[in-house]
Design a protein around this motif. Structure first.
Motif, PDB file in Angstrom:
ATOM      1  N   LEU A 195       0.823  -1.200   0.000  1.00  0.00           N
ATOM      2  CA  LEU A 195       0.000   0.000   0.000  1.00  0.00           C
ATOM      3  C   LEU A 195       0.861   1.254   0.000  1.00  0.00           C
ATOM      4  N   TYR A 196       1.929   1.246   0.788  1.00  0.00           N
ATOM      5  CA  TYR A 196       2.830   2.405   0.824  1.00  0.00           C
ATOM      6  C   TYR A 196       3.468   2.638  -0.546  1.00  0.00           C
ATOM      7  N   VAL A 197       3.926   1.553  -1.175  1.00  0.00           N
ATOM      8  CA  VAL A 197       4.549   1.681  -2.498  1.00  0.00           C
ATOM      9  C   VAL A 197       3.566   2.271  -3.502  1.00  0.00           C
ATOM     10  N   MET A 198       2.325   1.790  -3.475  1.00  0.00           N
ATOM     11  CA  MET A 198       1.333   2.294  -4.422  1.00  0.00           C
ATOM     12  C   MET A 198       0.981   3.749  -4.160  1.00  0.00           C
ATOM     13  N   LEU A 199       0.896   4.136  -2.887  1.00  0.00           N
ATOM     14  CA  LEU A 199       0.537   5.513  -2.566  1.00  0.00           C
ATOM     15  C   LEU A 199       1.652   6.491  -2.921  1.00  0.00           C
ATOM     16  N   THR A 200       2.876   6.031  -2.932  1.00  0.00           N
ATOM     17  CA  THR A 200       3.998   6.916  -3.251  1.00  0.00           C
ATOM     18  C   THR A 200       4.412   6.833  -4.717  1.00  0.00           C
TER      19      THR A 200
ATOM     20  N   ALA B  19      -0.585   0.223 -12.362  1.00  0.00           N
ATOM     21  CA  ALA B  19      -0.217  -1.089 -12.890  1.00  0.00           C
ATOM     22  C   ALA B  19      -0.941  -2.199 -12.141  1.00  0.00           C
ATOM     23  N   VAL B  20      -1.032  -2.079 -10.824  1.00  0.00           N
ATOM     24  CA  VAL B  20      -1.734  -3.094 -10.026  1.00  0.00           C
ATOM     25  C   VAL B  20      -3.210  -3.128 -10.394  1.00  0.00           C
TER      26      VAL B  20
ATOM     27  N   VAL C  20      -5.669   8.659  -4.894  1.00  0.00           N
ATOM     28  CA  VAL C  20      -4.898   9.283  -3.813  1.00  0.00           C
ATOM     29  C   VAL C  20      -3.429   9.413  -4.209  1.00  0.00           C
ATOM     30  N   ALA C  21      -2.862   8.357  -4.799  1.00  0.00           N
ATOM     31  CA  ALA C  21      -1.467   8.407  -5.233  1.00  0.00           C
ATOM     32  C   ALA C  21      -1.256   9.484  -6.297  1.00  0.00           C
ATOM     33  N   TYR C  22      -2.217   9.610  -7.191  1.00  0.00           N
ATOM     34  CA  TYR C  22      -2.162  10.622  -8.259  1.00  0.00           C
ATOM     35  C   TYR C  22      -2.182  12.032  -7.674  1.00  0.00           C
ATOM     36  N   VAL C  23      -3.093  12.281  -6.740  1.00  0.00           N
ATOM     37  CA  VAL C  23      -3.201  13.602  -6.123  1.00  0.00           C
ATOM     38  C   VAL C  23      -1.948  13.927  -5.318  1.00  0.00           C
TER      39      VAL C  23
END
Length: 279
Positions: free
Chosen positions: A47-52, A59-60, A102-105
């Protein structure tokens, strides 16, 4: 200090704060839940990797959507449970879309730049957004079913959001190449899976036979794979022997989906590829 250095420092600071918060949360979870919390560690790291990294989150989302079929009667029907709602109308896929947003923003904030627009697709997307808003207002004004309205909006949200994230993360040739390779691998996998399902007679029931894929997602991936291969041949590009070996399986999977719309799209797409190749 230049603006570029300031941006690097800001990103490093954000990463450090995120790691610190993750460590604190892990410690709290272990204290409260005990050793069982260790099982959540891989999920927390993912989750941390995806959010950052919005590219990883996207991709996921795309890989999960392609790999897991939403067909309760198809081959590997157990994967359809992934699309069952968890909260109200939200399924795990919708939660992944939320992570992508959220990651995009967050990435826009770190970069300090406005959103990139998807070029010529911007106007159609704005028209679609307006139509969705008008449909929601009309539906509620006429006492429509709120659950049905929410389901419709949930589906269209992907069409509105994903293009914005795509043009944001695929800004370099390296990123585009990485996603192209990923799409290639997914196309090969769906060709193998569909052919195995059809040969085993374990696909979606259809009269006296079975379909390879009933849902459109897999057929779209197969179509893109085959048209990409045709374009590569037309441009005289080197094609891996693994791709050539997987091509017949992709053809079988697409043909025995019995989706005539995709058959027509394949023929029209092939014609377009040939015509563009001559110019």
């Amino acid at each position: 200090m230049t603006s570029q250095n300031a941006g690097v420092i800001a990103r490093q600071g954000t990463a450090a704060l995120g790691l610190g918060a993750l460590a604190a949360a892990a410690g709290l979870a272990i204290t409260v839940l005990g050793p069982v919390a260790l099982l959540l560690a891989p999920l927390a790291v993912a989750l941390y990797v995806m959010l950052t990294r919005p590219a990883a989150a996207l991709a996921v989302l795309l890989a999960v959507t392609v790999l897991l079929e939403e067909d309760e009667e198809g081959f590997l029907a157990v994967t359809s449970r992934f699309y069952e709602p968890l909260v109200a109308v939200a399924s795990p896929t919708d939660l992944l879309l939320g992570v992508v947003v959220v990651a995009y923003v967050l990435d826009l904030g770190r970069r300090g730049e406005p959103p990139r627009l998807p070029g010529s697709f911007t106007l159609p997307l704005l028209l679609l957004a307006g139509a969705v808003a008008a449909g929601v207002v009309t539906g509620y004004a006429n006492e429509g079913d709120g659950y049905g309205i929410a389901l419709a909006v949930r589906t269209l949200a992907y069409v509105l959001i994903v293009p914005l994230v795509v043009v944001h993360v695929l800004r370099t040739r390296a990123a585009l190449a990485a996603f192209a390779v990923g799409a290639l691998v997914l196309g090969i996998y769906k060709g193998v899976e569909g052919t195995v399902a059809w040969l085993a007679g374990a696909g979606h029931p259809f009269g006296d036979t079975t379909l390879t894929y009933f849902a459109p997602t897999a057929n779209l991936v197969l179509l893109v794979f085959l048209l990409g291969l045709a374009a590569a041949v037309g441009e005289r590009l080197a094609v891996s022997r693994w791709v050539w070996a997987a091509a017949p399986l992709a053809v079988v999977a697409l043909v025995f989906s019995y989706r005539r719309s995709f058959w027509i799209a394949a023929l029209v797409g092939l014609a377009v590829v040939v015509l563009l190749g001559r110019h």
